[in-house]
Design a protein around this motif. Structure first.
Motif, PDB file in Angstrom:
ATOM      1  N   PRO A  20       0.786  -1.231   0.000  1.00 28.80           N
ATOM      2  CA  PRO A  20       0.000   0.000   0.000  1.00 28.80           C
ATOM      3  C   PRO A  20       0.821   1.285   0.000  1.00 28.80           C
ATOM      4  O   PRO A  20       0.266   2.373  -0.169  1.00 28.80           O
ATOM      5  N   SER A  21       2.129   1.172   0.229  1.00 27.18           N
ATOM      6  CA  SER A  21       2.951   2.379   0.350  1.00 27.18           C
ATOM      7  C   SER A  21       4.300   2.174  -0.339  1.00 27.18           C
ATOM      8  O   SER A  21       4.616   1.079  -0.801  1.00 27.18           O
ATOM      9  N   GLY A  22       5.093   3.249  -0.369  1.00 25.74           N
ATOM     10  CA  GLY A  22       6.378   3.196  -1.058  1.00 25.74           C
ATOM     11  C   GLY A  22       7.570   2.974  -0.156  1.00 25.74           C
ATOM     12  O   GLY A  22       8.710   3.200  -0.572  1.00 25.74           O
ATOM     13  N   SER A  23       7.369   2.484   1.054  1.00 23.59           N
ATOM     14  CA  SER A  23       8.468   2.379   2.008  1.00 23.59           C
ATOM     15  C   SER A  23       9.509   1.325   1.638  1.00 23.59           C
ATOM     16  O   SER A  23      10.634   1.362   2.139  1.00 23.59           O
ATOM     17  N   MET A  24       9.141   0.378   0.759  1.00 24.84           N
ATOM     18  CA  MET A  24      10.087  -0.674   0.377  1.00 24.84           C
ATOM     19  C   MET A  24      10.607  -0.499  -1.049  1.00 24.84           C
ATOM     20  O   MET A  24      11.197  -1.411  -1.622  1.00 24.84           O
ATOM     21  N   ARG A  25      10.377   0.688  -1.651  1.00 24.69           N
ATOM     22  CA  ARG A  25      10.955   0.946  -2.975  1.00 24.69           C
ATOM     23  C   ARG A  25      12.473   0.922  -2.871  1.00 24.69           C
ATOM     24  O   ARG A  25      13.019   1.357  -1.872  1.00 24.69           O
ATOM     25  N   PRO A  26      13.205   0.426  -3.859  1.00 24.02           N
ATOM     26  CA  PRO A  26      12.764  -0.089  -5.154  1.00 24.02           C
ATOM     27  C   PRO A  26      12.448  -1.589  -5.157  1.00 24.02           C
ATOM     28  O   PRO A  26      12.098  -2.130  -6.192  1.00 24.02           O
ATOM     29  N   THR A  27      12.583  -2.257  -3.988  1.00 23.14           N
ATOM     30  CA  THR A  27      12.352  -3.705  -3.937  1.00 23.14           C
ATOM     31  C   THR A  27      10.895  -4.053  -4.204  1.00 23.14           C
ATOM     32  O   THR A  27      10.591  -4.977  -4.966  1.00 23.14           O
ATOM     33  N   ASP A  36      15.724 -10.795   5.501  1.00 24.81           N
ATOM     34  CA  ASP A  36      14.403 -11.262   5.083  1.00 24.81           C
ATOM     35  C   ASP A  36      13.440 -10.077   4.973  1.00 24.81           C
ATOM     36  O   ASP A  36      13.470  -9.155   5.801  1.00 24.81           O
ATOM     37  N   VAL A  37      12.574 -10.123   3.962  1.00 25.49           N
ATOM     38  CA  VAL A  37      11.489  -9.149   3.854  1.00 25.49           C
ATOM     39  C   VAL A  37      10.259  -9.781   4.487  1.00 25.49           C
ATOM     40  O   VAL A  37       9.798 -10.839   4.043  1.00 25.49           O
ATOM     41  N   VAL A  38       9.739  -9.131   5.540  1.00 26.38           N
ATOM     42  CA  VAL A  38       8.767  -9.771   6.420  1.00 26.38           C
ATOM     43  C   VAL A  38       7.499  -8.935   6.546  1.00 26.38           C
ATOM     44  O   VAL A  38       7.559  -7.708   6.683  1.00 26.38           O
ATOM     45  N   VAL A  39       6.366  -9.618   6.512  1.00 31.50           N
ATOM     46  CA  VAL A  39       5.095  -9.002   6.885  1.00 31.50           C
ATOM     47  C   VAL A  39       4.894  -9.241   8.376  1.00 31.50           C
ATOM     48  O   VAL A  39       5.072 -10.358   8.864  1.00 31.50           O
ATOM     49  N   THR A  50      25.088  -4.688   1.559  1.00 35.15           N
ATOM     50  CA  THR A  50      25.346  -6.115   1.739  1.00 35.15           C
ATOM     51  C   THR A  50      25.494  -6.396   3.228  1.00 35.15           C
ATOM     52  O   THR A  50      26.439  -5.921   3.874  1.00 35.15           O
ATOM     53  N   LEU A  51      24.551  -7.144   3.763  1.00 32.94           N
ATOM     54  CA  LEU A  51      24.542  -7.461   5.190  1.00 32.94           C
ATOM     55  C   LEU A  51      25.622  -8.486   5.532  1.00 32.94           C
ATOM     56  O   LEU A  51      26.169  -9.141   4.640  1.00 32.94           O
ATOM     57  N   PRO A  52      25.926  -8.643   6.824  1.00 30.69           N
ATOM     58  CA  PRO A  52      26.991  -9.574   7.221  1.00 30.69           C
ATOM     59  C   PRO A  52      26.804 -11.010   6.741  1.00 30.69           C
ATOM     60  O   PRO A  52      27.793 -11.734   6.568  1.00 30.69           O
ATOM     61  N   ASN A  53      25.562 -11.435   6.510  1.00 35.45           N
ATOM     62  CA  ASN A  53      25.329 -12.806   6.038  1.00 35.45           C
ATOM     63  C   ASN A  53      25.317 -12.903   4.517  1.00 35.45           C
ATOM     64  O   ASN A  53      24.989 -13.950   3.963  1.00 35.45           O
ATOM     65  N   GLY A  54      25.678 -11.811   3.818  1.00 34.69           N
ATOM     66  CA  GLY A  54      25.798 -11.845   2.362  1.00 34.69           C
ATOM     67  C   GLY A  54      24.565 -11.424   1.594  1.00 34.69           C
ATOM     68  O   GLY A  54      24.609 -11.340   0.357  1.00 34.69           O
ATOM     69  N   VAL A  55      23.453 -11.144   2.278  1.00 32.14           N
ATOM     70  CA  VAL A  55      22.237 -10.704   1.593  1.00 32.14           C
ATOM     71  C   VAL A  55      22.440  -9.281   1.071  1.00 32.14           C
ATOM     72  O   VAL A  55      22.812  -8.377   1.829  1.00 32.14           O
ATOM     73  N   SER A  56      22.195  -9.087  -0.238  1.00 34.12           N
ATOM     74  CA  SER A  56      22.357  -7.769  -0.863  1.00 34.12           C
ATOM     75  C   SER A  56      21.033  -7.289  -1.433  1.00 34.12           C
ATOM     76  O   SER A  56      20.219  -8.087  -1.895  1.00 34.12           O
ATOM     77  N   TYR A  57      20.848  -5.985  -1.433  1.00 35.68           N
ATOM     78  CA  TYR A  57      19.610  -5.387  -1.929  1.00 35.68           C
ATOM     79  C   TYR A  57      19.875  -3.909  -2.187  1.00 35.68           C
ATOM     80  O   TYR A  57      20.831  -3.321  -1.667  1.00 35.68           O
ATOM     81  N   ASP A  58      19.011  -3.302  -3.004  1.00 35.36           N
ATOM     82  CA  ASP A  58      19.142  -1.881  -3.337  1.00 35.36           C
ATOM     83  C   ASP A  58      18.314  -1.036  -2.375  1.00 35.36           C
ATOM     84  O   ASP A  58      17.220  -1.424  -1.953  1.00 35.36           O
ATOM     85  N   THR A  59      18.852   0.131  -2.052  1.00 36.13           N
ATOM     86  CA  THR A  59      18.119   1.114  -1.252  1.00 36.13           C
ATOM     87  C   THR A  59      18.110   2.441  -1.995  1.00 36.13           C
ATOM     88  O   THR A  59      19.009   2.726  -2.795  1.00 36.13           O
ATOM     89  N   LEU A  60      17.096   3.248  -1.717  1.00 32.98           N
ATOM     90  CA  LEU A  60      17.004   4.583  -2.298  1.00 32.98           C
ATOM     91  C   LEU A  60      17.461   5.625  -1.294  1.00 32.98           C
ATOM     92  O   LEU A  60      17.217   5.497  -0.093  1.00 32.98           O
ATOM     93  N   ARG A  82       7.338  -7.538 -13.586  1.00 34.11           N
ATOM     94  CA  ARG A  82       7.352  -7.871 -12.163  1.00 34.11           C
ATOM     95  C   ARG A  82       6.524  -9.126 -11.853  1.00 34.11           C
ATOM     96  O   ARG A  82       6.535  -9.600 -10.725  1.00 34.11           O
ATOM     97  N   MET A  83       5.848  -9.661 -12.841  1.00 38.95           N
ATOM     98  CA  MET A  83       5.047 -10.854 -12.637  1.00 38.95           C
ATOM     99  C   MET A  83       5.943 -12.035 -12.254  1.00 38.95           C
ATOM    100  O   MET A  83       6.966 -12.276 -12.905  1.00 38.95           O
ATOM    101  N   PHE A  84       5.563 -12.754 -11.197  1.00 40.83           N
ATOM    102  CA  PHE A  84       6.288 -13.932 -10.718  1.00 40.83           C
ATOM    103  C   PHE A  84       7.750 -13.577 -10.448  1.00 40.83           C
ATOM    104  O   PHE A  84       8.670 -14.330 -10.779  1.00 40.83           O
ATOM    105  N   HIS A  85       7.908 -12.408  -9.832  1.00 41.68           N
ATOM    106  CA  HIS A  85       9.230 -11.885  -9.456  1.00 41.68           C
ATOM    107  C   HIS A  85       9.494 -12.233  -7.997  1.00 41.68           C
ATOM    108  O   HIS A  85       8.705 -11.898  -7.115  1.00 41.68           O
ATOM    109  N   PHE A  86      10.583 -12.964  -7.725  1.00 38.79           N
ATOM    110  CA  PHE A  86      10.906 -13.345  -6.349  1.00 38.79           C
ATOM    111  C   PHE A  86      11.415 -12.143  -5.564  1.00 38.79           C
ATOM    112  O   PHE A  86      12.149 -11.304  -6.088  1.00 38.79           O
ATOM    113  N   VAL A  87      11.011 -12.070  -4.305  1.00 41.45           N
ATOM    114  CA  VAL A  87      11.388 -10.961  -3.441  1.00 41.45           C
ATOM    115  C   VAL A  87      12.727 -11.280  -2.777  1.00 41.45           C
ATOM    116  O   VAL A  87      12.865 -12.298  -2.106  1.00 41.45           O
ATOM    117  N   ASN A  88      13.701 -10.396  -2.984  1.00 44.00           N
ATOM    118  CA  ASN A  88      15.031 -10.601  -2.392  1.00 44.00           C
ATOM    119  C   ASN A  88      15.356  -9.457  -1.422  1.00 44.00           C
ATOM    120  O   ASN A  88      14.894  -8.356  -1.592  1.00 44.00           O
TER     121      ASN A  88
END
Length: 249
Positions: free
Chosen positions: A42-49, A90-93, A156-166, A243-249
């Motif tokens: 509902p919001s843009g707080s997790m853009r661009p993921t 992890d991206v969590v609800v 890139t977090l200590p466990n190797g997980v990488s993601y983009d931030t704005l 973005r269809m069937f796009h896995f969330v990383n």
């Protein structure tokens, strides 16, 4: 065939339909409670993921089950059943701690016992800076929600997980924070849209393990322009096919 036989046959047919409907509803409830639950962004707080208009499935079994795994979150037990810990990145609800009737979605950056702080826009975990590399700019309002180019940083977090931030606003109020010490049984959440996210730095606070609903897994539908998926006539111009069937990383 007698009138009684006809009546019995009609009654049996109606009963069978009702039975099928009840079974379908029960099956849907079991799937929603134990397996997958659909959510919309509902919001843009997790853009661009994640973008507004993304519709995704959340895996309910990822962290076990709590009262909030059930519809309406009845207070019938505490803690988690078959619980497992979320991983950093992890991206969590989860249920918003001040008001559990609301669902929030953020990224786990702090685990129990961690010390979390932002300094000049960089995330520090236990006094160690998280690697942050500028990868370029995005000049697409559908992704950034603003009409000008926005800097993108790869963390890139200590466990190797990488993601983009704005980075919408350099030196914003959330780019420099106090040190947060995550209590036992709680997690520290942040949005990838760092300057436009109400998260554990602000009103969300620490998130108890009991409030976790599930892990965001896959985007199954996405539509731009704040349009409803039911507005089928808008699909040709607004559906984000990429973005269809796009896995969330």
């Amino acid at each position: 065939m007698s009138v009684a036989e006809k009546s019995e046959k009609k009654s049996g047919g109606l009963g069978e339909i009702v039975s099928v409907i009840i079974q379908a509803l029960l099956l849907a409830m079991v799937i929603r409670t134990l397996l997958f639950q659909p959510f919309s962004i509902p919001s843009g707080s997790m853009r661009p993921t994640l973008l507004e208009g993304d519709y995704l499935f959340v895996t309910k079994w990822s962290y076990g089950f709590s009262r909030y795994s059930l519809p309406f979150g009845p207070d019938i037990f505490s803690g988690r059943i078959w619980g497992s810990d979320p991983k950093r990145g992890d991206v969590v609800v989860f249920k918003f701690p001040p008001d559990p009737s609301l669902d929030y979605i953020k990224r786990v950056v702090g685990l129990p016992g961690d010390r979390i702080q932002m300094k000049n826009g960089q995330l520090f975990i236990n006094d160690i800076p998280v690697p942050r590399v500028k990868t370029g700019q995005i000049e697409n309002p559908d992704i950034t929600e603003v009409p000008e180019p926005v800097d993108v940083y790869r963390e890139t977090l200590p466990n190797g997980v990488s993601y983009d931030t704005l980075d919408l606003t350099p030196n914003s109020v959330t780019d420099n924070t106090r040190e947060f010490v995550v209590p036992p049984g709680n997690y520290f959440m942040m949005g990838d849209n760092r300057d436009n996210s109400s998260d554990s730095r602000l009103s969300v606070g620490y998130v108890p393990a009991e409030n976790l609903v599930g892990r965001a897994n896959i985007v199954f539908f996405s539509i731009a322009g704040k349009a409803s998926p039911l507005e089928i006539w808008k699909w040709p111009s607004l559906v984000r096919l990429s973005r269809m069937f796009h896995f969330v990383n």
